[in-house]
Design a protein around this motif. Structure first.
Motif, PDB file in Angstrom:
ATOM      1  N   GLU A   1       0.673  -1.318   0.030  1.00 46.29           N
ATOM      2  CA  GLU A   1       0.173  -0.024   0.090  1.00 46.29           C
ATOM      3  C   GLU A   1       0.809   1.347   0.036  1.00 46.29           C
TER       4      GLU A   1
ATOM      5  N   ASP B   1       3.664   3.306  -4.837  1.00 42.26           N
ATOM      6  CA  ASP B   1       2.861   4.407  -5.603  1.00 42.26           C
ATOM      7  C   ASP B   1       3.459   4.238  -7.118  1.00 42.26           C
ATOM      8  N   GLU B   2       2.526   3.526  -7.865  1.00 44.02           N
ATOM      9  CA  GLU B   2       3.197   3.674  -9.332  1.00 44.02           C
ATOM     10  C   GLU B   2       3.391   4.680 -10.132  1.00 44.02           C
ATOM     11  N   ASP B   3       2.370   5.647  -9.723  1.00 42.70           N
ATOM     12  CA  ASP B   3       2.579   6.821 -10.416  1.00 42.70           C
ATOM     13  C   ASP B   3       4.186   7.664 -10.099  1.00 42.70           C
ATOM     14  N   VAL B   4       4.351   7.461  -8.702  1.00 44.30           N
ATOM     15  CA  VAL B   4       5.746   8.050  -8.334  1.00 44.30           C
ATOM     16  C   VAL B   4       6.930   6.781  -8.954  1.00 44.30           C
ATOM     17  N   ARG B   5       6.675   5.730  -9.059  1.00 43.30           N
ATOM     18  CA  ARG B   5       7.681   4.798  -9.679  1.00 43.30           C
ATOM     19  C   ARG B   5       7.932   5.180 -11.164  1.00 43.30           C
TER      20      ARG B   5
ATOM     21  N   GLN C   1       6.602   6.179   2.281  1.00 43.47           N
ATOM     22  CA  GLN C   1       5.576   7.169   2.314  1.00 43.47           C
ATOM     23  C   GLN C   1       5.996   8.620   2.252  1.00 43.47           C
TER      24      GLN C   1
ATOM     25  N   ASN D   1       7.567   9.187  -1.181  1.00 45.37           N
ATOM     26  CA  ASN D   1       6.626   9.581  -2.307  1.00 45.37           C
ATOM     27  C   ASN D   1       6.271  10.789  -2.109  1.00 45.37           C
ATOM     28  N   GLU D   2       5.859  11.312  -0.804  1.00 41.38           N
ATOM     29  CA  GLU D   2       5.484  12.889  -0.799  1.00 41.38           C
ATOM     30  C   GLU D   2       6.180  14.010  -1.166  1.00 41.38           C
TER      31      GLU D   2
ATOM     32  N   ARG E   1       6.241  13.919  -5.002  1.00 47.40           N
ATOM     33  CA  ARG E   1       5.139  14.524  -5.546  1.00 47.40           C
ATOM     34  C   ARG E   1       5.072  15.896  -5.564  1.00 47.40           C
TER      35      ARG E   1
END
Length: 313
Positions: A168, A171-175, A300, A303-304, A307
């Motif tokens: 969970e 994040d595939e968009d981040v990857r 997490q 990822n933030e 983004r």
């Protein structure tokens, strides 16, 4: 001895420029070892130990200290040496430490004194020590070789923690957005480097690793020697605080003072969880900090950061 114990108990942090204080101690033998006072909560005569069923051999028992129960590990056994005989334990000492959000005690034969040093006086272990060495650094004090124990390696072997990222927190968009980007990981502990590398790879970042602040600074300066922007090479840097030759505070200060490096996002990632000096982090200009080691929390947060990263297009 009482002076040493009182001194340790009163110290919870050391503010300085690339400096540290070491608590020196002995196992069974003449060799002197060191541990950063920053990580020491208390030193005391070994209290009564209660045996645990099916315990790890390194754990000699648990002790009740100031209303809590903590495991007591034999530092000698943990580093592949001879353990302290049971009949000698009551005469020995326990160094109570906080690492990676957990409190534990280390059984040692004797406690010597506290010394104040510069991280520049600390050198990486000899290459001949090999990958299985339990040392993160060595130094000399009055012609005596002092060996600094890699406590994170001990804890990873005695009480392994998960270093994989839960699904969970991937994040595939981040990857996808970071598939061509890299992160610089700086840590003198081989165990800590491996843990962070696994986490960063799960996020999707390529990883470059360095063993200490001086190596990292030289690498960073080489990247921008052609006048390029550091953000063209790295998304961020994750650095430990305690490292031989140059600590994370000094590394951060030098990076933020360099116009070519100052825009790089720097996270200080440290096992100094209980006494972590937030004011010091702000003083040196770090962008973020996190206590070791939760792979999910780290993933997490990265990822933030990704983004929120300004887009160049």
């Amino acid at each position: 001895m009482a002076g040493v114990l009182d001194s340790v108990n009163q110290r919870t942090q050391l503010v300085g420029q690339n400096r540290l204080e070491l608590l020196l101690f002995r196992l069974r033998g003449k060799q002197i070892y060191g541990i950063n006072v920053f990580k020491v909560k208390e030193v005391l005569q070994c209290p009564k130990l209660t045996l645990l069923p099916q315990r790890h051999p390194v754990v000699r028992g648990v002790a009740h200290v100031r209303g809590g129960t903590i495991p007591i590990m034999d530092m000698g056994m943990a580093t592949g040496q001879q353990g302290i005989p049971t009949e000698e334990i009551p005469e020995c000492f326990v160094i109570i430490t906080e690492y990676n959000r957990k409190t534990q005690g280390f059984l040692v034969s004797g406690v010597e004194r506290i010394v104040n040093l510069n991280w520049g006086d600390m050198q990486p272990p000899p290459k001949g020590a090999g990958p299985n060495s339990y040392l993160t650094a060595v130094t000399r004090i009055e012609d005596t070789l002092i060996e600094i124990i890699d406590v994170e390696k001990i804890l990873a072997e005695v009480a392994p923690t998960r270093d994989t990222v839960a699904a969970e927190f991937i994040d595939e968009d981040v990857r996808e957005s970071v598939k061509d980007k890299s992160v610089l990981v700086v840590d003198d502990s081989s165990v800590a480097r491996r843990q962070i590398v696994h986490c960063m790879q799960a996020v999707g970042l390529k990883v470059v690793t360095k063993n200490n602040g001086r190596e990292a600074l030289e690498y960073l300066e080489s990247l921008v020697a052609d006048g390029s922007d550091i953000r063209d090479h790295l998304s961020l840097m994750i650095s430990d605080v305690e490292m031989p030759e140059m600590d994370g505070y000094t590394l951060t200060t030098l990076c933020k003072g360099n116009p070519q490096l100052q825009n790089m996002f720097i996270m200080l990632h440290t096992s100094l969880s209980g006494v972590f000096n937030k004011a010091m982090v702000a003083k040196v200009g770090a962008d973020d900090f996190m206590a070791k080691f939760s792979p999910d929390e780290l993933a997490q947060r990265i990822n933030e950061i990704i983004r929120d990263e300004p887009r160049s297009e």
